[in-house]
Design an enzyme around this catalytic site. Structure first.
Site, PDB file in Angstrom:
ATOM      1  N   TYR A  88       0.849  -1.192   0.000  1.00 23.96           N
ATOM      2  CA  TYR A  88       0.000   0.000   0.000  1.00 23.96           C
ATOM      3  C   TYR A  88       0.884   1.242   0.000  1.00 23.96           C
ATOM      4  CZ  TYR A  88      -3.613   3.264   1.780  1.00 23.96           C
ATOM      5  OH  TYR A  88      -4.474   4.313   1.977  1.00 23.96           O
TER       6      TYR A  88
ATOM      7  N   LYS B   1      -1.147  -1.295  -4.276  1.00 19.89           N
ATOM      8  CA  LYS B   1      -2.234  -0.320  -4.232  1.00 19.89           C
ATOM      9  C   LYS B   1      -1.606   1.061  -4.303  1.00 19.89           C
ATOM     10  CE  LYS B   1      -5.650   1.674  -1.093  1.00 19.89           C
ATOM     11  NZ  LYS B   1      -6.143   1.678   0.309  1.00 19.89           N
TER      12      LYS B   1
END
Length: 304
Positions: free
Chosen positions: A136, A164
Site C-alpha cells: 500500500y 495499491k
C-alpha cells in the site's frame, strides 16, 4: 480462495455501538450488503476500517467475523498496519489462521523508514506468511514512498504480488508498468483518480466511497472493462464530488457519514476521530443527498 486481483474492493467500515464497542453483527451486515451489491472483494481493517484505533484482539475478532459472513463468496484481504515488523508479521500470521485470503501491507506506522528499511520490513512480513500481499503506497498519508528502487528489490519475493497506488501522481502507473511489466498487479487506491488509474493499467480499485454507493462503483469499473467509456465517464463525473472526500484527512468520518445518510451503516467512529460537525457535516450530508438524488441510470448499462 484465490484472489483474482481485479474489480472493486471496498475498504469496509468497522461498525460501532453507541458506547463505541464493536458491533460485530452490524459489521457483518454491512459487508454482506456490499457483496449482495456486487463488489469483487473486501478489504477488512484498512484505514476506513479504523485499523489503528483497534486493539490486536479486536482486529482478529473483526477479521474473523468478516471472513465468517463472506463465507468464500469473494476474497477477503486485511490491512496490516503496525508500528514494527514483529507486530506486522504476528498479525499477518493471525490473519492467515483466521481465514484471510490476502494482506494489504502498509509501511511501518510513525517511523519513516529509508528504502532499505522499508524493503526489510516488507520482506520480514512476507517471509512469515504464505498469503499473497498487496503493498500500500500512500505518501501523503504515511510520508513513505514505495518507489521503483523498493519494488526492484522485492521482485524475487513471490508472495508480494500487487501494489495499491494511492499517490495522486497518476504517472506512477505508467512508470511501474514500464519498469516491471506485469510483475506487480496495480490497483487504484485513491478514489478521485480511480478511472485515470484504470486507463493507465490498474486492474482494480480499492475504494472508500463504494461503502455508500456500491452499485455505481461496480458499474463504473464494469463499464470501463467492457469498453463503454461514455458510461464509465458519466458515472465518474457524477461521483467525483464524493470521491474527493477520500483524499481528505477526515475521510473515515466522511465515508461513515455517507454510509449513514444512505442507510447502510452508522457514522460512529473511534477516538481520536470524532463525528463531523458544523459546516463540514452539513457539506458532506448535502453532497451525499445530491448524489443520491441524481444517481446515473444503470439499467441501460446492465441491459447492454
Amino acid at each position: 480462495m484465490a484472489i483474482g486481483w481485479k474489480g472493486v474492493f471496498p475498504a469496509v467500515t468497522t461498525q460501532l455501538r453507541a458506547d463505541l464497542s464493536i458491533d460485530i453483527a452490524d459489521t457483518q451486515r454491512v459487508v454482506d450488503d456490499l457483496i449482495r451489491d456486487g463488489v469483487t472483494g473486501v478489504i477488512a481493517l484498512g484505514t476506513v476500517g479504523e485499523n489503528n484505533s483497534l486493539e490486536y484482539d479486536e482486529k482478529v475478532q473483526v477479521l474473523s467475523a468478516i471472513v465468517e459472513v463472506v463465507h468464500g463468496r469473494v476474497p477477503v484481504i486485511t490491512g496490516v498496519s503496525e508500528y514494527d515488523t514483529r507486530r506486522a508479521a504476528g498479525y499477518a500470521q493471525a490473519a492467515e489462521k483466521a481465514g484471510a485470503d490476502g494482506l494489504m501491507l502498509l509501511p511501518p506506522m510513525v517511523y519513516v523508514p529509508k528504502a532499505h528499511e522499508l524493503v526489510a520490513h516488507f520482506k520480514g512480513v512476507a517471509d512469515q506468511t504464505g498469503l499473497p500481499i498487496m503493498l500500500y503506497n500512500n505518501p501523503p498519508a504515511y510520508r513513505t514512498v514505495i518507489d521503483q528502487e523498493v519494488l526492484t528489490q522485492l521482485i524475487e519475493v513471490p508472495n508480494i504480488v500487487a501494489v495499491k497506488e494511492s499517490a495522486p501522481d497518476t504517472r506512477r502507473f505508467t512508470d511501474f508498468r514500464n519498469a516491471f511489466g506485469d510483475r506487480y498487479v496495480l490497483f487504484a487506491g485513491l478514489d478521485d483518480v480511480a478511472l485515470e488509474g484504470l486507463y493507465l493499467g490498474a486492474q482494480g480499485w480499492v475504494s472508500g466511497l463504494t461503502n455508500a454507493f456500491p452499485k455505481e462503483s461496480v458499474e463504473l469499473v464494469a463499464a470501463f472493462a467492457r469498453g463503454d467509456h461514455a458510461k464509465a465517464m458519466e458515472i465518474y463525473r457524477w461521483f467525483m464530488p464524493l470521491l474527493h472526500l477520500d483524499a481528505e484527512h477526515d475521510l473515515v468520518q466522511s465515508i461513515k457519514l455517507a454510509e449513514e445518510v444512505m442507510g447502510r451503516g452508522s457514522e460512529r467512529v473511534l477516538p481520536p476521530r470524532y463525528l463531523l460537525q458544523g459546516e463540514r457535516r452539513a457539506e458532506v450530508i448535502a453532497m451525499v443527498e445530491k448524489a443520491a438524488a441524481t444517481r446515473p441510470d444503470l439499467s441501460v448499462a446492465k441491459a447492454a
